[in-house]
Design a protein around this motif. Structure first.
Motif: not given
Length: 399
Positions: A115, A117, A150, A152, A198, A201-202, A216, A218
């Motif tokens: 992912w 972000l 935000f 993803a 934030a 979102t994931v 993730v 970020m």
């Protein structure tokens, strides 16, 4: 199963731009069993599926801002404007199954490695657009008026696309009943801090779609407390976060001759670990092409108090380019058992997202929704994300 950009792939982009609106026709996006049909399979009514295809085609064809009017004109259907507006802002269809279908398609044809972000600031004024407030834009380094959203992104070296979105809602949009009513904000939507928004979102997508716990990526350089990263780690998702060189850690690395037991800056730790740097070659997924070489050092660290991976081993990663004395980028991750070279290559997916966003989402209307409808914003972003994928597949020659 195919996902055919059809007419978009077949036409030169310049020809599409120059084509008069009255002559424009929706591109053929595939056979009935294509992924486009799957995308709209959650819409129970035929008229909704037709409107959905029209809106999606218009996002690909319309010049300039992707307003409903421009979308209708690009299709050669000016009389469709009101019906398309109602489909986005006044209808009741749920965008969540459509996002899940989009993600499912990408999972099959181009499995994501991570992912990413991605935070987006959309400058806007007034209260005619849902969620508008004043925010500190980390990139601009100043406060701006607009929306804060935000995305993803599913990301791989071959393709990246946004599959879920959340719009940060300033407290006055939640607490003001009149404003809330005009924006048709569902009663289930409550106030969340920007950091909660934030991370969720994931987390929301990973939970609802029951996908494997992918890392993730970020950017935490503007998040002093790392609240969003802590939420992701607590949710079982590995985190790879870009951080400021001034962030402080305690060295906990047996490979170093001495491990300090008091906090040091990331820059200071990495400077003391220069002797352990190794060269890493990596292919740039962000468009520059070719193979690049970086020098990388990794140090095991821990945090002094509550923070990312408070109860997990962490690795601090520094990347130097040729001739640099200080790291060009500094990352921290709880993927402590991952080889530094592999971790560095994973961070380069952020370059892929930046490139694909400029080629896709920025050109398919991700920043163009205007209106008070909270649900309308989410429906528009869902279709703009699908258009992003269609556009990139067209540029790549389809799959």
């Amino acid at each position: 199963m195919s996902f055919e950009p059809g007419g978009v792939r077949a036409r030169d982009e310049a020809a599409l731009r120059d084509r008069p609106a009255r002559e424009a026709r929706p591109p053929r996006l595939g056979r009935p069993r294509s992924a486009t049909a799957e995308l709209f399979s959650s819409l129970s009514r035929r008229d909704q599926r037709v409107r959905g295809e029209h809106y999606l085609h218009g996002l690909l064809l319309a010049d300039g801002r992707k307003s409903v009017r421009n979308i209708a004109l690009s299709l050669g259907r000016p009389d469709e404007e009101q019906r398309l507006h109602h489909f986005i802002c006044g209808s009741t269809w749920d965008w969540a199954p459509m996002r899940a279908a989009h993600a499912g398609f990408l999972d099959r044809v181009c499995p994501p490695q991570a992912w990413v972000l991605n935070a987006v600031t959309i400058p806007k004024d007034g209260e005619h657009t849902v969620g508008v407030g004043r925010f500190l834009d980390p990139q601009a380094g100043r406060y701006v008026g607009g929306q804060r959203a935000f995305g993803a992104w599913y990301a791989s070296t071959a393709l990246s696309a946004p599959v879920n979105w959340k719009l940060f809602m300033p407290r006055h949009w939640i607490d003001d009943e009149a404003l809330r009513g005009r924006a048709d904000i569902p009663s289930t939507v409550t106030y969340e801090s920007m950091e909660q928004c934030a991370a969720d979102t994931v987390l929301q997508a990973a939970r609802d779609w029951r996908v494997p716990p992918r890392p993730v990526l970020m950017d935490l350089r503007a998040d002093a407390d790392w609240q969003s990263a802590r939420r992701l780690a607590a949710g079982g998702l590995p985190v790879v976060a870009r951080i400021a060189a001034a962030n402080r850690f305690i060295v906990d690395d047996p490979a170093l001759s001495r491990s300090d037991r008091w906090p040091m800056s990331a820059a200071g730790i990495l400077d003391s670990a220069k002797f352990s740097r190794r060269s890493v070659e990596w292919a740039d997924p962000g468009g520059s092409g070719g193979t690049h070489t970086s020098w990388v050092a990794a140090v095991q660290v821990r945090v002094a108090g509550p923070g990312l991976g408070h109860h997990r081993p962490l690795v601090l990663l520094g990347e130097w380019r040729h001739g640099q004395d200080s790291p060009a980028q500094v990352w921290v991750s709880d993927l402590a058992d991952t080889a530094p070279a592999d971790l560095l290559k994973l961070t380069k997916l952020t370059r892929k997202v930046a490139l694909d966003r400029s080629l896709g989402a920025d050109r398919t209307g991700a920043a163009d929704f205007v209106g008070r409808s909270f649900c309308g914003w989410h429906r528009h972003m869902t279709l703009a994300s699908a258009a992003h994928t269609l556009r990139l597949l067209a540029l790549q020659g389809g799959r």
